[in-house]
Write an enzyme that holds these catalytic residues in place. Structure first.
Site, mmCIF file in Angstrom:
data_model
loop_
_atom_site.group_PDB
_atom_site.id
_atom_site.type_symbol
_atom_site.label_atom_id
_atom_site.label_comp_id
_atom_site.label_asym_id
_atom_site.label_seq_id
_atom_site.Cartn_x
_atom_site.Cartn_y
_atom_site.Cartn_z
ATOM 1 N N GLU A 189 0.835 -1.217 0.000
ATOM 2 C CA GLU A 189 0.000 0.000 0.000
ATOM 3 C C GLU A 189 0.864 1.259 0.000
ATOM 4 O O GLU A 189 0.638 2.183 0.784
ATOM 5 C CB GLU A 189 -0.945 -0.009 1.216
ATOM 6 C CG GLU A 189 -1.912 -1.179 1.210
ATOM 7 C CD GLU A 189 -3.068 -1.041 2.208
ATOM 8 O OE1 GLU A 189 -2.926 -0.255 3.171
ATOM 9 O OE2 GLU A 189 -4.102 -1.691 2.007
ATOM 10 N N GLU A 258 -6.751 -7.564 -1.289
ATOM 11 C CA GLU A 258 -7.422 -7.532 0.016
ATOM 12 C C GLU A 258 -8.899 -7.235 -0.177
ATOM 13 O O GLU A 258 -9.284 -6.083 -0.368
ATOM 14 C CB GLU A 258 -6.811 -6.474 0.948
ATOM 15 C CG GLU A 258 -5.404 -6.806 1.396
ATOM 16 C CD GLU A 258 -4.871 -5.846 2.470
ATOM 17 O OE1 GLU A 258 -5.673 -5.055 3.023
ATOM 18 O OE2 GLU A 258 -3.663 -5.893 2.738
#
Ligand SMILES: *[C@@H]1O[C@H](CO)[C@@H](O)[C@H](O)[C@H]1NC(C)=O
Length: 844
Positions: A189, A258
């Protein structure tokens, strides 16, 4: 792409004689992994891959095989995990790969089960894990700055990443070596961080990508939430929904690393959950938009044992409302509803991997996505995005009824086998059954003003993490305050007010050894201010501040620079002189508790002090250690401690920390009923408002001996240990809630095999845990019942024989199956009304 990958991509794309020969030469023996715009290919086969996150240190090695098997049974192809650097390198150059950190063992168990691995090396993990997975010593490497174009950081990151990759290669764990690892992740991320940092962030991304690719794993690398992931790295999506996402190059597949199955719990916050219908909807929507890899984050969330929780204020439970609950039990109906979804998707796989769908509107809020293969396979997804109303749509030559906010899957473009809003799987209500209560405790009082050898004194206030290096949650700040006999407050005035500003996370204030008050922050704002009248006497008073860290931050720009502890100012007001600033006077420091330095939590350490017992045991006193010994209960149900009457502290079983507890921190928030339909976010569906954010603390069975288990509790604040209860987790009841004519995959298979020609009705399957039996029928109604599992109610239409049928078929059995047909319930109770069956049976 490595040479092999490039060639493999060619192998998948062209049918040239020379290439075919080359392909057979390459795929001899070991596997290969490549990708194209459509999908990841494993051994030349394009795959729709279903993956789930299981973080190995959040369970025990003894739990791993069962978790992995339940993941496989739930329809998963891949297990995804982060690698937890701070667990593996607790001190520079001192590595640890044992027990819960036995990464190789975990990967080999996944391999043994026949599943693949997506290894997110990071080494930044975030993951609500202490310090985001970085070792705290890393912060003290001279000149370091985390996750940016900084030489000391890059050197450390490269060293650890290389160590892990080499370890995997040495164990032959990459798919190209015949192992299970098909994908690796570098960084995590980083996109939002790069955006904040600008040019150095960009340079760091380029460096990290090249560093990773140069390690030559033979399998593709991914970067999640990183729009500019450099080639050949695949950028991937994380979120509650990812159907809108496209990778940064047309030749990369659309991957969702995710898919959030729920959300984490913080101390002080309610417990979030995500309805199975919406999770299934988001996954079906991603697949219908051409997605080919989906990973549930988390599939098993597990437990933040010890001091591994990040935050600060992340709870010890990392349950995440995952398909496998914290204890490793099936969370129903979520697990079963996703299993059915995965089977439906797999039936569509040949069509799905063949190309892009043709999208046709079916109404204002309705669409069809149709996939076709050259070999003639056809799969359709019919979507109704309307949050409130059903839609009747025509598709092909048929009509379909679509519930609100749902997608139907038609693996033959004709028959629905699955709808995301129609749950065929059973639901389960769980219970925590007391198995042992009324332990005979011994207690030991922790020092409140300790001036041992290991204290040191400086002028002014020290930052906590710099001082403890996170070897403990606790840091004592102690100073003296002289009060002259002339002070006005001594003659009936108001008590002086002590004001303490702290960067967090919690603070207990002791005046002359007595707890005077407590203050704490929250995940949103870890800072705190203590401001309270304090009881001072003539002469020298000891002000002792016990500052407590509740997990180090794991996210945010340069979270490694965030402070904790009493940074001041500290002042005393209401004296004759007005306000006295204590900030810059002499403060004595002690890192950790006396009980910690004596290892009171361990078998050997616990005998190093005199404990008191019987009527001398201190109750409701701050800073108290408690210990007891108990035998393991029979059975194999998961165990937990009910800490409801305790306040805040830590618990150990046989020297192993089962984590921080904080039952005193009640959940505030809005826990109104939530509807599955409509956009989900982490605040939409909450429970436990007004109660402890976490009441039960998981004790892994494997940490217990048959007899003589040492249970140690350190209570900071004051509680009643006699109500601490050992409980087992088991199924209380199971429910089925099925519409008549609800499509099922089993019926479709019967029909498409030609064995059955007439339309088939669904069946209700009810199954208690192994070792349990259905003891009674709590509710049963075929008609128009209302409510949900746990609180079903009869509606206006109810078949007279609803209960009898289940009494007859189910009571006394471990499981039973009942077809949802009017005849079995004594005839149709209300013709021309859409009916359903709701049933709840008690397991015991
Ligand atoms: C903590 O330590 C770091 C690294 O040594 C230093 O840069 C920082 O200023 C210290 N913080 C405080 C508040 O003392």
């Amino acid at each position: 792409m490595g040479l092999v990958n490039i060639i493999m991509t060619m192998c998948n794309s062209f049918f040239l004689v020379g290439v075919v020969l080359l392909c057979s030469w390459i795929s001899r023996g070991n596997g290969s992994v490549s990708y194209d715009s459509k999908a990841i290919s494993v051994n030349g086969q394009k795959r729709i891959l279903i993956s789930g996150s299981i973080h190995y240190p959040r369970s025990t090695p003894e739990m791993w095989p069962d978790l992995i098997n339940k993941a496989k049974e739930g329809g998963l192809d891949v297990i995804q995990t982060y690698v937890f650097w701070n667990g593996h390198e607790p001190e520079p150059g001192k590595y640890y790969f044992e027990e819960r950190y036995d990464l190789v063992k975990f990967i080999k168990l996944v391999q043994k089960a026949g599943l693949y691995v997506n290894l997110r090396i990071g080494p930044y993990a975030c993951a609500e894990w202490n310090f985001g997975g970085f070792p705290v010593w890393l912060k003290y490497v001279p000149g370091i700055s985390f996750r940016t174009n900084n030489e000391p950081f890059k050197a450390a990151m490269q060293k650890f990443t290389t160590k892990i990759v080499n370890m995997m290669k040495a164990e032959r764990l990459y798919e190209t070596q015949g192992g299970p690892i098909i994908l690796s992740q570098i960084e995590n991320e980083y996109g939002p961080m790069e955006y904040e940092l600008g040019a150095p962030g960009k340079a760091y991304t380029e460096w990290a990508a090249k560093m990773a690719v140069d390690l030559g794993t033979g399998v593709p690398w991914i970067m999640c939430k990183q729009d500019d992931a450099p080639d050949p790295i695949i950028n991937t999506c994380n979120g509650f929904y990812c159907d809108y996402f496209s990778p940064n190059k047309a030749y990369k597949p659309k991957m969702w690393t995710e898919a959030w199955t729920g959300w984490f719990t913080e101390f002080g916050g309610p417990v979030p959950y995500r309805p199975a219908e919406d999770l299934a909807f988001s996954v079906a929507k991603f697949i219908q938009k051409g997605g080919s890899f989906i990973n549930y984050y988390m599939y098993h969330g597990g437990t933040n044992f010890g001091r591994t929780a990040g935050g600060p204020f992340i709870a010890t439970s990392y349950d995440y409302d995952a398909p496998l609950d914290e204890y490793g039990l099936l969370r129903q109906p979520k697990w079963g509803h996703l299993k059915d979804l995965h089977r439906a998707i797999k039936l569509c796989e040949p069509a799905l991997v063949s190309g892009d769908p043709v999208v046709t509107p079916l109404g204002n809020y309705q669409e069809a996505h149709v996939f076709k293969s050259r070999a003639g396979a056809c799969a359709a997804f019919l979507a109704n995005y309307n949050q409130r109303s059903f839609a009747k749509v025509s598709f092909g030559s048929m009509h379909y009824n679509l519930p609100p906010w749902s997608i139907s899957i038609l693996p033959d473009c004709k028959n629905t086998v699955y709808n995301t809003a129609r749950i065929g799987a059973q639901s389960a209500q769980m219970k925590m059954t007391p198995v042992r209560k009324g332990f005979s405790w011994q207690s030991y009082n922790e020092e409140t003003t300790s001036y041992g050898d290991d204290t040191f004194t400086v002028a002014g206030l020290l930052e906590q993490v710099n001082t403890t290096r996170d070897h403990t949650d606790y840091l004592w700040y102690t100073t003296d305050v002289k009060i002259g006999p002339w002070e006005g407050f001594l003659r009936g005035g108001n008590m002086p007010v002590l004001t303490v500003l702290s960067a967090g996370h919690a603070l207990h204030v002791f005046i002359n050894g007595q707890l005077s008050g407590t203050a704490y922050g929250s995940l949103e704002n870890p800072r705190l201010t203590f401001k309270q009248g304090v009881n001072l006497r003539i002469g020298v008073n000891k002000i002792s501040l016990l500052s407590i860290a509740v997990g180090l931050p794991n996210i945010g720009p340069h979270f490694e620079t965030w402070n904790a502890g009493v940074l001041g100012p500290v002042s005393l007001s209401g004296l004759n002189e007005g306000k006295r600033d204590l900030t810059w006077q002499k403060w004595s420091y002690k890192v950790g508790l006396k009980g910690e330095s004596l290892s009171l939590h361990s078998l050997s350490g616990s005998s190093s002090v005199e404990w008191v017992e019987g009527s001398y045991v201190t109750e409701r006193q701050p800073l108290t250690w408690y210990k007891t010994v108990f035998n393991a209960p029979n059975g194999d149900e998961p165990l937990a401690l009910d800490m409801n009457t305790m306040s805040k502290g830590q618990v150990w079983i046989n020297g192993q920390s089962i984590g921080r507890y904080w039952n005193q921190y009640k959940a505030t928030g809005n826990c109104d009923a939530c509807n599955y339909a409509g956009w989900f976010n982490e605040k939409k569906c909450l429970k436990n408002c007004g109660e402890a954010s976490q009441r039960w603390y998981h004790i892994p069975r494997s940490w217990l001996y048959p007899t003589g288990n040492l249970l140690v509790v350190f209570e900071e604040w004051g509680g009643n240990p006699y109500d601490i209860t050992l409980v087992k987790r088991e199924v209380a009841s199971v429910c089925s809630d099925i519409y008549e004519w609800q499509p099922t995959l089993v019926n479709w298979q019967l029909q498409s095999s030609g064995k059955v020609t007439k339309p088939l009705r669904p069946k209700a399957h009810l199954s208690c845990d192994s070792g349990q039996k259905i003891s009674s029928i709590k509710f049963a109604s075929f008609g128009t019942p209302e409510g949900a599992c746990g609180n079903f109610r009869q509606g206006s239409c109810h078949a007279f024989h609803s209960y009898d049928v289940f009494e007859r078929y189910c009571v006394g059995q471990q499981s039973c199956t009942v077809p949802v047909t009017p005849e079995i319930f004594g005839g149709d109770p209300c013709p021309n009304v859409m009916k359903k069956l709701s049933v709840e049976v008690v397991c015991s």
